[in-house]
Design an enzyme around this catalytic site. Structure first.
Site, PDB file in Angstrom:
ATOM      1  N   GLN A 116     132.618  70.098  74.880  1.00 15.28           N
ATOM      2  CA  GLN A 116     130.904  70.314  75.870  1.00 15.28           C
ATOM      3  C   GLN A 116     129.655  69.364  74.936  1.00 15.28           C
ATOM      4  O   GLN A 116     129.646  69.215  73.769  1.00 15.28           O
ATOM      5  CB  GLN A 116     129.996  71.629  75.454  1.00 15.28           C
TER       6      GLN A 116
ATOM      7  N   PRO B 165     130.467  78.008  75.503  1.00 15.68           N
ATOM      8  CA  PRO B 165     130.459  77.591  74.308  1.00 15.68           C
ATOM      9  C   PRO B 165     128.806  77.965  73.551  1.00 15.68           C
ATOM     10  O   PRO B 165     127.924  78.786  74.902  1.00 15.68           O
ATOM     11  CB  PRO B 165     129.714  76.152  75.423  1.00 15.68           C
ATOM     12  N   MET B 166     129.032  78.174  73.021  1.00 19.78           N
ATOM     13  CA  MET B 166     128.102  78.990  71.568  1.00 19.78           C
ATOM     14  C   MET B 166     127.719  78.699  70.186  1.00 19.78           C
ATOM     15  O   MET B 166     128.776  78.241  69.902  1.00 19.78           O
ATOM     16  CB  MET B 166     128.008  80.493  71.651  1.00 19.78           C
TER      17      MET B 166
ATOM     18  N   GLY C 270     125.571  84.616  82.697  1.00 22.62           N
ATOM     19  CA  GLY C 270     124.852  85.162  82.221  1.00 22.62           C
ATOM     20  C   GLY C 270     125.723  86.231  82.450  1.00 22.62           C
ATOM     21  O   GLY C 270     125.518  87.222  83.925  1.00 22.62           O
TER      22      GLY C 270
ATOM     23  N   GLY D 250     130.101  85.038  77.374  1.00 21.60           N
ATOM     24  CA  GLY D 250     129.397  83.943  76.273  1.00 21.60           C
ATOM     25  C   GLY D 250     129.289  85.449  75.212  1.00 21.60           C
ATOM     26  O   GLY D 250     130.439  85.908  74.616  1.00 21.60           O
TER      27      GLY D 250
ATOM     28  N   CYS E 281     120.264  73.428  78.082  1.00 23.62           N
ATOM     29  CA  CYS E 281     120.300  74.385  76.793  1.00 23.62           C
ATOM     30  C   CYS E 281     118.552  73.560  77.204  1.00 23.62           C
ATOM     31  O   CYS E 281     117.567  72.606  77.097  1.00 23.62           O
ATOM     32  CB  CYS E 281     120.121  73.277  75.670  1.00 23.62           C
TER      33      CYS E 281
HETATM   34  C1  LIG Z   1     123.913  81.854  69.732  1.00 24.95           C
HETATM   35  C2  LIG Z   1     124.830  80.825  71.348  1.00 24.95           C
HETATM   36  C3  LIG Z   1     124.484  79.626  71.185  1.00 24.95           C
HETATM   37  C4  LIG Z   1     124.240  78.856  72.591  1.00 24.95           C
HETATM   38  N1  LIG Z   1     124.721  77.443  72.346  1.00 24.95           N
HETATM   39  C5  LIG Z   1     125.078  76.878  73.974  1.00 24.95           C
HETATM   40  C6  LIG Z   1     125.168  75.873  73.606  1.00 24.95           C
HETATM   41  O1  LIG Z   1     125.906  75.332  72.490  1.00 24.95           O
HETATM   42  N2  LIG Z   1     125.965  75.378  75.338  1.00 24.95           N
HETATM   43  C7  LIG Z   1     125.573  75.878  76.300  1.00 24.95           C
HETATM   44  O2  LIG Z   1     125.800  75.930  77.795  1.00 24.95           O
HETATM   45  N3  LIG Z   1     125.210  77.241  76.263  1.00 24.95           N
HETATM   46  C8  LIG Z   1     124.717  78.098  74.939  1.00 24.95           C
HETATM   47  N4  LIG Z   1     124.672  79.051  74.780  1.00 24.95           N
HETATM   48  C9  LIG Z   1     124.340  79.657  76.146  1.00 24.95           C
HETATM   49  C10 LIG Z   1     126.312  80.380  76.594  1.00 24.95           C
HETATM   50  O3  LIG Z   1     126.704  79.619  77.139  1.00 24.95           O
HETATM   51  C11 LIG Z   1     125.948  81.139  77.562  1.00 24.95           C
HETATM   52  O4  LIG Z   1     124.732  80.835  78.845  1.00 24.95           O
HETATM   53  C12 LIG Z   1     124.442  82.143  77.079  1.00 24.95           C
HETATM   54  O5  LIG Z   1     124.986  83.047  76.575  1.00 24.95           O
HETATM   55  C13 LIG Z   1     124.689  82.898  79.448  1.00 24.95           C
HETATM   56  O6  LIG Z   1     125.874  83.841  78.939  1.00 24.95           O
HETATM   57  P1  LIG Z   1     125.760  85.444  77.874  1.00 24.95           P
HETATM   58  O7  LIG Z   1     125.025  86.246  78.986  1.00 24.95           O
HETATM   59  O8  LIG Z   1     127.140  85.876  78.591  1.00 24.95           O
HETATM   60  O9  LIG Z   1     126.129  85.366  77.176  1.00 24.95           O
HETATM   61  C14 LIG Z   1     124.956  79.575  73.453  1.00 24.95           C
HETATM   62  C15 LIG Z   1     124.997  81.313  73.953  1.00 24.95           C
HETATM   63  C16 LIG Z   1     124.222  82.000  72.235  1.00 24.95           C
HETATM   64  C17 LIG Z   1     123.755  83.767  72.627  1.00 24.95           C
END
Ligand SMILES: Cc1cc2nc3c(=O)[nH]c(=O)nc-3n(C[C@H](O)[C@H](O)[C@H](O)COP(=O)(O)O)c2cc1C
Length: 354
Positions: free
Chosen positions: A65, A12-13, A207, A228, A95
């Site tokens: 989510q 989720p992002m 992560g 993500g 978050c």
């Molecule tokens: C722009 C952005 C928005 C995000 N929004 C959420 C969110 O709405 N809910 C959530 O659980 N995590 C959110 N995250 C965190 C990601 O879900 C993920 O846990 C985090 O980026 C680490 O994973 P990655 O290194 O593969 O990016 C967000 C990350 C980014 C970059």
């Protein structure tokens, strides 16, 4: 193990995984589980549900989510999500944003395992779809895993069978949400130990996972991997993941095929009044890592911003990219990139691997 397998998931992002992005991702990958942006449950219950929950049937399997800490509200939100047809509802316990924590949800719920567990139990009683949790491994500078273990024990008792774990602490003071995704160190061994200690739970690690080598490595320890930023920046990686981890041919096996299958969707959305750039911003990474990537990004963003940008604009760009290679579409040809660069307003040079 739960019915919905989370071997590979797209995280989720906020501002990224909206319905347009998910539709696009689903043209690339058939099997990964897609997540919505976090939806604060209060906004859902009091706001425009249709706008917040709407999705396309092709997006399945798709999880919503929710953010919140009011047990009854989370239950009602889960019911709404199920009625809309979502395959799973996930609670955000990760978050770190000050606004979210002021509302007593997100990462600070690591200190409130009873609230999370009660919510899981209530939600499960109200819906038939899986209720899952996405959490961090700890808070601030506490490097013990005691908060994580307390939370996971409680939610397991409440019937949660899948936990997504972002392998970093959330530092609730002094870091922006963006810094909180990079600065706290990644500690995968904590997640791997969690899987060993809760073997019946489906543990999905998240992560810093950047490529299929990382995915392979993590799958030796955990049941699933959630990507993500890399999935967003380099979506075609998921086509390769489909092939390697699900042994299946993706929906559309070239980038050009993805693009051409996306165009009718784009046309429908434009007819509904969605601005072109609100959709095309999600597809800029399609050519990541192949020659012409930079020209593609530039062409699409410049043209999407034009006053009368419409699907014809993108079709034109797509056509230029694929010109000369329609029978064996692969990376955009040097000629097509040169053609893009020489058009008015396009001064991009092709840049391998941009
Ligand atoms: C722009 C952005 C928005 C995000 N929004 C959420 C969110 O709405 N809910 C959530 O659980 N995590 C959110 N995250 C965190 C990601 O879900 C993920 O846990 C985090 O980026 C680490 O994973 P990655 O290194 O593969 O990016 C967000 C990350 C980014 C970059």
């Amino acid at each position: 193990m739960p019915a919905l397998a989370h071997k590979i998931c797209v995280a989720p992002m906020m501002e990224c995984t909206d319905r347009h992005q998910r539709y696009f991702m689903r043209l690339i990958t058939r099997f990964t589980v897609l997540y919505t942006e976090m939806i604060p449950v209060a906004a859902l219950l009091n706001g425009d549900r249709q706008r917040l929950l709407r999705f396309d049937e092709s997006e399945h399997p798709v999880a919503v989510q929710l953010g919140g800490s009011d047990r009854a509200a989370l239950r009602d939100g889960a019911k709404l999500a199920e009625d809309f047809g979502y395959d799973e509802v996930n609670i955000n316990v990760g978050c770190p944003s000050p606004r979210v924590n002021a509302g007593r949800f997100g990462a600070c719920l690591l200190d409130e395992p009873d609230i999370v567990a009660d919510s899981v139990a209530l939600m499960r009683a109200a819906v038939d779809i899986p209720v899952t949790v996405k959490t961090r491994i700890g808070l601030d500078h506490d490097e013990s895993a005691s908060r994580l273990y307390r939370l996971v024990s409680r939610i397991e008792q409440a019937g949660c069978t899948t936990v997504v774990v972002h392998a970093r602490n959330a530092w609730l003071n002094g870091l922006s949400p963006k810094e909180n995704r990079d600065v706290p160190p990644l500690r995968y061994p904590v997640v791997h130990a969690l899987k060993r200690d809760f073997p019946h739970l489906e543990i999905v690690v998240n992560g810093g996972i950047r490529d299929l080598h990382d995915v392979r490595e993590q799958l030796r320890h955990c049941d699933g991997v959630m990507l993500g930023r890399e999935a967003y920046a380099n979506p075609f990686l998921l086509a390769e993941a489909d092939r390697e981890f699900f042994g299946a041919a993706p929906h559309a096996c070239t980038r050009e095929a993805v693009l051409y299958r996306f165009l009718p969707y784009l046309e429908r959305q434009l007819a509904e009044g969605v601005p072109l750039s609100a959709i095309t911003r999600h597809i800029l990474g399609l050519y990541r890592g192949v020659p012409g990537a930079r020209a593609w990004r530039r062409a699409v963003s410049e043209r999407s911003r034009a006053k009368r940008a419409d699907a014809v604009t993108l079709r034109e760009v797509a056509h230029l990219l694929t010109a000369g290679a329609p029978a064996s579409p692969g990376p955009p040809s040097a000629e097509s990139v040169a053609a893009l660069s020489s058009r008015p307003g396009m001064h991009a040079k092709s840049s391998p691997g941009a």
